[in-house]
Design a protein around this motif. Sequence first.
Motif, PDB file in Angstrom:
ATOM      1  N   HIS A 184       0.842  -1.196   0.000  1.00  0.00           N
ATOM      2  CA  HIS A 184       0.000   0.000   0.000  1.00  0.00           C
ATOM      3  C   HIS A 184       0.879   1.249   0.000  1.00  0.00           C
ATOM      4  O   HIS A 184       1.751   1.402   0.843  1.00  0.00           O
ATOM      5  N   LEU A 185       0.638   2.123  -0.965  1.00  0.00           N
ATOM      6  CA  LEU A 185       1.359   3.387  -1.043  1.00  0.00           C
ATOM      7  C   LEU A 185       0.497   4.500  -0.471  1.00  0.00           C
ATOM      8  O   LEU A 185      -0.646   4.687  -0.872  1.00  0.00           O
ATOM      9  N   THR A 186       1.061   5.247   0.474  1.00  0.00           N
ATOM     10  CA  THR A 186       0.407   6.437   1.010  1.00  0.00           C
ATOM     11  C   THR A 186       1.177   7.647   0.506  1.00  0.00           C
ATOM     12  O   THR A 186       2.386   7.758   0.744  1.00  0.00           O
ATOM     13  N   LEU A 187       0.514   8.536  -0.220  1.00  0.00           N
ATOM     14  CA  LEU A 187       1.172   9.680  -0.849  1.00  0.00           C
ATOM     15  C   LEU A 187       0.833  10.960  -0.103  1.00  0.00           C
ATOM     16  O   LEU A 187      -0.333  11.217   0.218  1.00  0.00           O
ATOM     17  N   CYS A 188       1.855  11.759   0.164  1.00  0.00           N
ATOM     18  CA  CYS A 188       1.681  13.008   0.909  1.00  0.00           C
ATOM     19  C   CYS A 188       2.357  14.152   0.151  1.00  0.00           C
ATOM     20  O   CYS A 188       3.589  14.140  -0.005  1.00  0.00           O
ATOM     21  N   GLU A 189       1.573  15.112  -0.319  1.00  0.00           N
ATOM     22  CA  GLU A 189       2.156  16.274  -0.984  1.00  0.00           C
ATOM     23  C   GLU A 189       2.653  17.234   0.087  1.00  0.00           C
ATOM     24  O   GLU A 189       1.878  17.725   0.914  1.00  0.00           O
ATOM     25  N   MET A 190       3.964  17.493   0.084  1.00  0.00           N
ATOM     26  CA  MET A 190       4.591  18.299   1.132  1.00  0.00           C
ATOM     27  C   MET A 190       5.728  19.117   0.530  1.00  0.00           C
ATOM     28  O   MET A 190       6.292  18.738  -0.499  1.00  0.00           O
ATOM     29  N   THR A 191       6.074  20.211   1.184  1.00  0.00           N
ATOM     30  CA  THR A 191       7.247  20.972   0.764  1.00  0.00           C
ATOM     31  C   THR A 191       8.504  20.194   1.148  1.00  0.00           C
ATOM     32  O   THR A 191       8.456  19.233   1.922  1.00  0.00           O
ATOM     33  N   THR A 192       9.637  20.626   0.603  1.00  0.00           N
ATOM     34  CA  THR A 192      10.909  19.977   0.946  1.00  0.00           C
ATOM     35  C   THR A 192      11.157  20.002   2.447  1.00  0.00           C
ATOM     36  O   THR A 192      11.516  18.987   3.051  1.00  0.00           O
ATOM     37  N   GLU A 193      10.965  21.154   3.076  1.00  0.00           N
ATOM     38  CA  GLU A 193      11.221  21.270   4.514  1.00  0.00           C
ATOM     39  C   GLU A 193      10.270  20.391   5.313  1.00  0.00           C
ATOM     40  O   GLU A 193      10.672  19.782   6.312  1.00  0.00           O
ATOM     41  N   GLN A 194       9.026  20.319   4.914  1.00  0.00           N
ATOM     42  CA  GLN A 194       8.072  19.444   5.605  1.00  0.00           C
ATOM     43  C   GLN A 194       8.478  17.977   5.479  1.00  0.00           C
ATOM     44  O   GLN A 194       8.371  17.211   6.441  1.00  0.00           O
ATOM     45  N   GLN A 195       8.972  17.591   4.305  1.00  0.00           N
ATOM     46  CA  GLN A 195       9.404  16.206   4.105  1.00  0.00           C
ATOM     47  C   GLN A 195      10.641  15.889   4.944  1.00  0.00           C
ATOM     48  O   GLN A 195      10.736  14.807   5.536  1.00  0.00           O
ATOM     49  N   LEU A 196      11.575  16.812   5.001  1.00  0.00           N
ATOM     50  CA  LEU A 196      12.773  16.581   5.805  1.00  0.00           C
ATOM     51  C   LEU A 196      12.398  16.368   7.269  1.00  0.00           C
ATOM     52  O   LEU A 196      12.906  15.452   7.932  1.00  0.00           O
ATOM     53  N   LYS A 197      11.510  17.194   7.768  1.00  0.00           N
ATOM     54  CA  LYS A 197      11.041  17.042   9.152  1.00  0.00           C
ATOM     55  C   LYS A 197      10.354  15.691   9.331  1.00  0.00           C
ATOM     56  O   LYS A 197      10.586  14.992  10.332  1.00  0.00           O
ATOM     57  N   ALA A 198       9.525  15.323   8.362  1.00  0.00           N
ATOM     58  CA  ALA A 198       8.806  14.048   8.443  1.00  0.00           C
ATOM     59  C   ALA A 198       9.762  12.856   8.385  1.00  0.00           C
ATOM     60  O   ALA A 198       9.539  11.842   9.046  1.00  0.00           O
ATOM     61  N   LEU A 199      10.830  12.962   7.589  1.00  0.00           N
ATOM     62  CA  LEU A 199      11.828  11.891   7.535  1.00  0.00           C
ATOM     63  C   LEU A 199      12.562  11.763   8.870  1.00  0.00           C
ATOM     64  O   LEU A 199      12.750  10.654   9.382  1.00  0.00           O
ATOM     65  N   TYR A 200      12.971  12.889   9.432  1.00  0.00           N
ATOM     66  CA  TYR A 200      13.653  12.855  10.729  1.00  0.00           C
ATOM     67  C   TYR A 200      12.766  12.252  11.805  1.00  0.00           C
ATOM     68  O   TYR A 200      13.238  11.534  12.691  1.00  0.00           O
ATOM     69  N   LYS A 213      10.365  10.097  11.331  1.00  0.00           N
ATOM     70  CA  LYS A 213       9.904   8.778  10.907  1.00  0.00           C
ATOM     71  C   LYS A 213       8.406   8.759  10.580  1.00  0.00           C
ATOM     72  O   LYS A 213       7.721   7.765  10.796  1.00  0.00           O
ATOM     73  N   GLN A 214       7.907   9.866  10.034  1.00  0.00           N
ATOM     74  CA  GLN A 214       6.509   9.939   9.636  1.00  0.00           C
ATOM     75  C   GLN A 214       6.309   9.516   8.177  1.00  0.00           C
ATOM     76  O   GLN A 214       5.195   9.183   7.777  1.00  0.00           O
ATOM     77  N   ILE A 215       7.370   9.577   7.373  1.00  0.00           N
ATOM     78  CA  ILE A 215       7.342   9.075   6.006  1.00  0.00           C
ATOM     79  C   ILE A 215       8.573   8.206   5.786  1.00  0.00           C
ATOM     80  O   ILE A 215       9.565   8.314   6.515  1.00  0.00           O
ATOM     81  N   HIS A 216       8.504   7.323   4.781  1.00  0.00           N
ATOM     82  CA  HIS A 216       9.642   6.452   4.468  1.00  0.00           C
ATOM     83  C   HIS A 216      10.531   7.037   3.378  1.00  0.00           C
ATOM     84  O   HIS A 216      11.754   6.851   3.394  1.00  0.00           O
ATOM     85  N   ASN A 222      23.838  12.885   5.722  1.00  0.00           N
ATOM     86  CA  ASN A 222      24.351  12.999   7.081  1.00  0.00           C
ATOM     87  C   ASN A 222      24.127  11.677   7.804  1.00  0.00           C
ATOM     88  O   ASN A 222      23.786  10.670   7.174  1.00  0.00           O
ATOM     89  N   GLU A 223      24.305  11.662   9.106  1.00  0.00           N
ATOM     90  CA  GLU A 223      24.172  10.412   9.860  1.00  0.00           C
ATOM     91  C   GLU A 223      22.747   9.868   9.828  1.00  0.00           C
ATOM     92  O   GLU A 223      22.538   8.662   9.983  1.00  0.00           O
ATOM     93  N   THR A 224      21.783  10.748   9.593  1.00  0.00           N
ATOM     94  CA  THR A 224      20.385  10.324   9.649  1.00  0.00           C
ATOM     95  C   THR A 224      19.769  10.107   8.270  1.00  0.00           C
ATOM     96  O   THR A 224      19.060   9.120   8.045  1.00  0.00           O
ATOM     97  N   LEU A 225      20.046  11.019   7.333  1.00  0.00           N
ATOM     98  CA  LEU A 225      19.394  10.980   6.031  1.00  0.00           C
ATOM     99  C   LEU A 225      20.393  10.756   4.902  1.00  0.00           C
ATOM    100  O   LEU A 225      21.545  11.171   4.986  1.00  0.00           O
ATOM    101  N   ALA A 226      19.900  10.099   3.838  1.00  0.00           N
ATOM    102  CA  ALA A 226      20.672   9.926   2.609  1.00  0.00           C
ATOM    103  C   ALA A 226      19.809  10.377   1.438  1.00  0.00           C
ATOM    104  O   ALA A 226      18.582  10.281   1.486  1.00  0.00           O
ATOM    105  N   THR A 227      20.455  10.892   0.405  1.00  0.00           N
ATOM    106  CA  THR A 227      19.723  11.297  -0.800  1.00  0.00           C
ATOM    107  C   THR A 227      20.494  10.876  -2.043  1.00  0.00           C
ATOM    108  O   THR A 227      21.718  10.701  -2.002  1.00  0.00           O
ATOM    109  N   GLU A 228      19.748  10.710  -3.131  1.00  0.00           N
ATOM    110  CA  GLU A 228      20.344  10.479  -4.446  1.00  0.00           C
ATOM    111  C   GLU A 228      19.573  11.309  -5.463  1.00  0.00           C
ATOM    112  O   GLU A 228      18.352  11.470  -5.342  1.00  0.00           O
TER     113      GLU A 228
END
Length: 299
Positions: free
Chosen positions: A119-135, A137-140, A150-156
């Motif tokens: 099941h995919l749950t999609l959330c339209e969010m700004t970049t800053e909102q997504q970063l907060k949500a990743l930190y 653990k509200q989104i995958h 950094n030690e917590t997040l990775a990006t490609e």
Amino acid sequence: MDIRKMRYFITVAEELNFRRAAERLRMAQPPLSQEIRKLEDELGVQLFHRTKRMVELTDAGKIFLEGAQQTLFQFEKAIKETQLAAEGKIGNVIVGFVDSTEIVIEVLNKFRARFPKIHLTLCEMTTEQQLKALYEKQIHIGFIRSKQNNETLATEVCCEEALRLVLHQDHPLVTLPEIPLQLIRNEPFIMFPRHLGPNFYDLIISYFWDHGVNLNVVQEAIQMQTIVNLVATGMGVSVVPSSVESYKRSGVTYKKIKETTPKVSLYVGWRQDETSTAVDHFLTIVREVYSNSQLNHHE
């Protein structure tokens, strides 16, 4: 009581014959009879009427059979779902996205086709909102306009785009095939707030500044589609990533900029400590789509 005894009982109840039940279970008949008697002792009830000629379920046995079948079904279902979850074939992946770009849509379509039970749950969010949500653990997964390692997040990088100028359809410059930046130096400009995407914001400001244009920002908007909608009202002009051209809004025209524009990167981001196999599958598809887009671009 264990599941093994429950399975023995169900087989005997289905066959109403200890010999045939033992054959189905690939065991000798005497041990099977002993296990059924142990089960009856544990329950304190008689489950079968036994004679030399026939075996019948007692009323208590009929009630127990119904419950045992349901229990065994749920037990086997739990085992199967646990195995599928470990293989990343079922589960839930929560995805944040800043813009519904073509690559995001393609990734979502391929993922759904390949893993229909996740099941995919999609959330339209700004970049800053997504970063907060990743930190938190509200989104995958996040599709963001900011590089994070950094030690917590990775990006490609998952997408690289040029910039496009977006004008009202009646703007005098729409007749030009390409528009030099100097021609919009005095135009009212629509921009998004810096605090919601500082990297992207600074890239655009620096690009115009390097070409001698100091933007006259008259209005801010959070989402790219909102910016396009404001241009359609005649409030001003703006620049957007080229993928936004797929948003066919009446009243606006997308135009190429004469000067070479910087590449605007879209990144896929996730937590370094993420252990979900389903998330690994999602990232694999992101990389496949990006790799294919690069090949198509070079061709």
